[in-house]
Enzyme design. Structure first.
Site, mmCIF file in Angstrom:
data_model
loop_
_atom_site.group_PDB
_atom_site.id
_atom_site.type_symbol
_atom_site.label_atom_id
_atom_site.label_comp_id
_atom_site.label_asym_id
_atom_site.label_seq_id
_atom_site.Cartn_x
_atom_site.Cartn_y
_atom_site.Cartn_z
ATOM 1 C CD GLU A 188 -2.514 1.656 0.077
ATOM 2 O OE1 GLU A 188 -2.333 2.806 -0.396
ATOM 3 O OE2 GLU A 188 -3.257 0.812 -0.454
ATOM 4 C CB THR B 235 -10.750 5.431 -3.785
ATOM 5 O OG1 THR B 235 -9.559 5.548 -4.563
ATOM 6 C CG2 THR B 235 -11.632 6.638 -4.046
ATOM 7 C CB CYS B 236 -14.229 2.847 -0.701
ATOM 8 S SG CYS B 236 -15.786 2.702 0.190
ATOM 9 N N GLY C 109 -7.177 0.852 2.889
ATOM 10 C CA GLY C 109 -8.601 1.029 2.625
ATOM 11 C C GLY C 109 -8.939 1.586 1.263
ATOM 12 C CG HIS D 5 -49.832 0.346 4.923
ATOM 13 N ND1 HIS D 5 -49.850 1.116 3.779
ATOM 14 C CD2 HIS D 5 -50.424 1.083 5.901
ATOM 15 C CE1 HIS D 5 -50.447 2.272 4.042
ATOM 16 N NE2 HIS D 5 -50.802 2.276 5.322
ATOM 17 C CB ALA E 195 -20.024 17.501 -10.074
ATOM 18 C CE1 TYR F 255 -24.509 9.028 -11.516
ATOM 19 C CE2 TYR F 255 -22.337 8.337 -12.256
ATOM 20 C CZ TYR F 255 -23.704 8.344 -12.408
ATOM 21 O OH TYR F 255 -24.274 7.678 -13.463
#
Length: 461
Positions: free
Chosen positions: A33, A40-41, A38, A445, A186, A184
């Site tokens: 890494e 980008t997310c 982790g 409902h 933006a 998305y």
């Protein structure tokens, strides 16, 4: 040279679970890494942005609380707290990933930059000065992701622009936020800062926002954001930017007319590019396309034997859940003879504006291109009981159904918890449940799901 059974480059949402599972199978595994565990997310995308969007949605509820009979006396936005809350959530997730890696036998973590030195040999330049490791493995999995793409606009390097990562560190609400891009990232971040107190202007080069969506979907999103006060221009070609006094000036052609638009801050949200340039992929015969994305087949194999590419770096749909599914495909094919491919999977996604946009399957435009006979079923949220009761009636539910066999081809939901409602339709599609069966199904409902009964009563056209 340290020899491994597998090397994973990048600890994103595909790379990390794959590394852990391979190690659990007894493979001697290396995980490399460059920046933060982790991907980008966790660090730049889903987690931090949604944590901050949650705060902006609270601000919007307070601002409009009168419509529910709750009278508040204004509010103040504490940006240092909002950013701090976001950072705390990110660090918690990141630390949990680190703990999992540390507790996994057969798994070694290398923090540093990976570069191929030969066919299946890698040099890792570590964080410490002079730190260097040489690794090799029979299997290599590339999960290096993507990074913000900054277009070659004249003067862009002469102004202090923000991208989707750096804007999340702003501890003051931008007074006037200009956004180049209309998809998305933006729109999510634009609405977030609008609700936190910014004046927001969006400049989209194409003829509509969120270009992959049907025109009626794009128009509804544009209308809902403009109703909140966002200024949106489509067919807006940014030709140059410059700084005047304390303002950033964007020079833009809108429908072929020249305009100058000023703001205090500029966010560039025009897509992402793959992080492949540093890898020296030519040394291992891994081919990329003209944009730098690694070329893979439908089993995520590259042009080099036993080297795979997963997640955003392979040019597939750039969503966290797709990266995770890439890992599932590879793992099951390696150990369970599953014979899975990327062509078999569904690709759901959600834009986390408020209300959300949830999408699964074919759009109308795609169905027409493929010459598939279809019917459209459409229900405005004003006719959804739960939406009326909650005072959240913006948007609609739209589904495409095959003209002859009643199967559901795709769906779009713009509405509160639109992603959750979309997911119900997604499961129906996977299970082969027809529109008529959903029409006659019993839902509790008054859930939003109950609206699916009415959605499939009669086609819109």
């Amino acid at each position: 040279m340290q020899k491994f059974d597998a090397i994973i480059i990048g600890s994103g949402q595909g790379g990390t679970p794959l590394a852990v599972k391979l190690a659990a199978k007894g493979w001697k595994t290396a995980l490399i890494e460059q920046r933060y565990l982790g991907g980008t997310c966790i660090n730049d995308g889903c987690t931090p942005s949604k944590a901050m969007i949650a705060c902006s949605n609270v601000a919007n509820t307070v601002l409009h609380s009168n419509k529910w009979g709750i009278h508040s006396v204004g509010f103040n936005v504490d940006m240092p707290y909002i950013v701090g809350r976001k950072n705390s959530i990110v660090e918690n997730y990141r630390n949990k990933i680190g703990q999992t890696i540390e507790q996994t036998q057969n798994l070694s973590l290398f923090m540093g930059t990976a570069v191929f030195t030969g066919h299946k040999t890698i040099k890792v330049t570590g964080e410490a000065l002079g730190e260097e490791y040489k690794l090799s493995a029979e299997y290599i999995f590339i999960n290096t992701g993507a990074t913000p793409l900054i277009p070659s606009i004249k003067g862009i390097d002469q102004v202090s622009y923000l991208n989707s990562t750096t804007i999340l560190e702003e501890i003051k609400v931008p007074k006037e936020l200009l956004i180049i891009g209309g998809s998305y990232v933006a729109l999510e971040l634009g609405q977030m800062f609008l609700r936190l107190g910014s004046s927001v202007t969006v400049l989209e080069n194409g003829p509509q926002l969120v270009s992959r969506e049907d025109p009626d979907v794009s128009a509804a999103i544009k209308s809902m954001l403009e109703a909140e006060g966002m200024q949106i221009f489509t067919n807006a070609n940014t030709t140059s930017v410059n700084k005047e006094d304390n303002s950033i000036i964007v020079n833009v052609q809108i429908d072929k007319l020249e305009h100058k638009i000023s703001g205090t801050h500029l966010l560039v949200a025009t897509g992402r590019k793959p992080q492949t340039s540093v890898l020296e992929l030519h040394r291992t015969n891994v081919l990329t396309n003209e944009k730098g994305f690694i070329q893979v087949n439908d089993r995520l194999e590259t042009s080099a034997e036993k080297i795979y590419a997963i997640g955003d770096v392979n040019g597939g749909p750039q969503f966290t859940h797709i990266s995770y599914n890439d890992y599932i495909i590879i793992y099951k094919n390696l150990f369970e003879n599953a014979n899975l491919s990327t062509t078999q999977r569904q690709v759901p996604y959600c834009m986390f504006t408020d209300p959300q946009l949830g999408r699964i399957g074919l759009s109308e435009q795609a169905a027409m291109k493929q010459d598939i006979p279809y019917k459209v079923y459409k229900l405005p949220m004003t006719k959804v009981a739960r939406a009326v009761e909650n005072g959240r009636t913006t948007g609609f539910i739209k589904a495409l159904v095959h003209e002859y066999n009643d199967t559901i081809l795709g769906a779009t939901v713009i509405g509160e918890e639109g992603g959750e409602l979309m997911s119900i339709i997604q499961m129906a599609m996977l299970g082969g449940i027809t529109a008529t069966q959903i029409r006659d199904m019993i839902f509790a409902h008054p859930l939003y799901a109950e609206a699916l009964n009415n959605l499939f009563r009669s086609p819109d056209h």
